[in-house]
Design an enzyme around this catalytic site. Structure first.
Site, PDB file in Angstrom:
ATOM      1  N   LEU A  41       0.811  -1.218   0.000  1.00  0.00           N
ATOM      2  CA  LEU A  41       0.000   0.000   0.000  1.00  0.00           C
ATOM      3  C   LEU A  41       0.844   1.266   0.000  1.00  0.00           C
ATOM      4  CD1 LEU A  41      -2.696  -1.054   2.635  1.00  0.00           C
ATOM      5  CD2 LEU A  41      -2.920  -1.060   0.145  1.00  0.00           C
ATOM      6  N   GLY A  42       2.076   1.153   0.481  1.00  0.00           N
ATOM      7  CA  GLY A  42       2.929   2.339   0.524  1.00  0.00           C
ATOM      8  C   GLY A  42       4.122   2.090   1.423  1.00  0.00           C
ATOM      9  N   GLY A  44       7.590   4.227   3.629  1.00  0.00           N
ATOM     10  CA  GLY A  44       8.171   5.472   4.117  1.00  0.00           C
ATOM     11  C   GLY A  44       9.413   5.167   4.918  1.00  0.00           C
ATOM     12  N   ASP A 164      -0.080  14.338  14.961  1.00  0.00           N
ATOM     13  CA  ASP A 164       0.118  14.314  13.505  1.00  0.00           C
ATOM     14  C   ASP A 164      -1.210  14.078  12.797  1.00  0.00           C
ATOM     15  OD1 ASP A 164       1.623  14.596  11.209  1.00  0.00           O
ATOM     16  OD2 ASP A 164       2.345  12.530  11.188  1.00  0.00           O
TER      17      ASP A 164
END
Length: 309
Positions: A41-42, A44, A164
């Protein structure tokens, strides 16, 4: 590898993953063999997120980079302690508008660590605003704002500050065309585990950060930093755009600290939405409403919309 101390003082061997839970039975150790990765999905700095299955149920699996726990042995132990305590706290949270935290994986590839959380089918609100902007009418955006406020009210009542809050960390399910569902996600484990972030300093993402996080008045930081961020989220819901997308970071920092910068509000904005949004991003934390007050106002806006329609 060193043992890690579980909250309440019960030891956990990081490699063997024993015991399976702390004495409250609240944090589950999930075996890597019980997980199936379906789609990335991603990724980082913290690692990579996958849509997967855990014993037949959809989940989000976050594989955490080993370098997030790098450093001297004493630092590694502190980081693992922090990780475990935070995971235990997240496992204690239960609210329909907070993404459920299921457990941790300690026996991933090469001894890597992962977290397993609830899977939200449409991903982040940021993605939904980009992809489904036309189908998200005012009523649905109001529902998403209310869901977020309910989730944040619960967290603040538990004395948890998100730090955040932004559209990337709000997860949505839009399958029901009448009733979108939004949940607050990314409550720390996905991002605070890399050493540079753990060791301190500023937490958050610049366009959503309250002035008090940037101007050195750290003693004044309270849960109201999340309310400021929510004001920016309301603007994102209103416009579908990313805040300050055309500005350099230096300009954004200067503008937030000097309190001369806020996103431009379209003339077509509903007066009540504008009023709430601008109060949320007020310079003084004491002038910002609580999430309980925000939820009451959003409910009233939703009720008046029903009457009008």
């Amino acid at each position: 590898m060193r043992n890690v101390q579980v909250s309440k003082g019960k030891p956990l061997d990081w490699v063997s993953g024993q015991p399976v839970t702390d004495e409250h039975g609240r944090l589950q150790i999930i075996k890597n063999d019980d997980l199936e990765e379906l789609q990335e999905l991603g990724s980082g700095t913290f690692g990579t997120v996958y849509h997967g299955k855990w014993r037949g149920s959809d989940v989000a699996i976050k594989r955490i980079n080993d370098r997030c726990f790098a450093g001297k042995p004493s630092e590694q132990e502190k980081m693992r302690n922090d990780f475990w305590n935070e995971a235990s706290n997240l496992a204690d949270l239960h609210h329909p508008n907070v993404v459920a935290f299921y457990g941790v994986v300690l026996d991933g590839p090469g001894g890597s660590i992962a977290t397993v959380t609830e899977y939200m089918v449409n991903g982040s609100l940021r993605t939904a605003l980009l992809k489904n902007s036309k189908s998200l009418d005012r009523r649905k955006r109001l529902i998403i704002a209310m869901d977020t406020a309910f989730g944040m009210e619960y967290l603040h009542n538990k004395n948890i500050v998100h730090f955040d809050l932004k559209s990337d960390n709000l997860l949505v399910n839009l399958r029901d065309p009448q009733r979108p569902i939004c949940k607050v996600g990314d409550l720390g484990l996905s991002k605070v585990k890399c050493q540079t972030l753990i060791s301190g300093g500023v937490r958050g993402t610049l366009p959503w950060m309250a002035p008090e996080l940037l101007n050195g008045s750290s003693s004044l930081v309270s849960e109201k930093v999340d309310v400021f961020s929510f004001g920016i989220v309301l603007w994102e819901l209103l416009t579908g755009e990313e805040p300050y997308a055309d500005l350099h970071y230096g300009v954004i920092i200067g503008g937030i600290v000097s309190n001369t910068l806020r996103p431009q509000v379209p003339d077509s904005c509903d007066p009540e939405w504008r009023s709430l949004m601008e109060q949320c991003w007020a310079t003084e934390p004491s002038e910002r409403p609580s999430f309980t007050q925000i939820a009451v106002r959003l409910r009233a806006m939703a009720a008046s919309q029903k009457v009008q329609s």
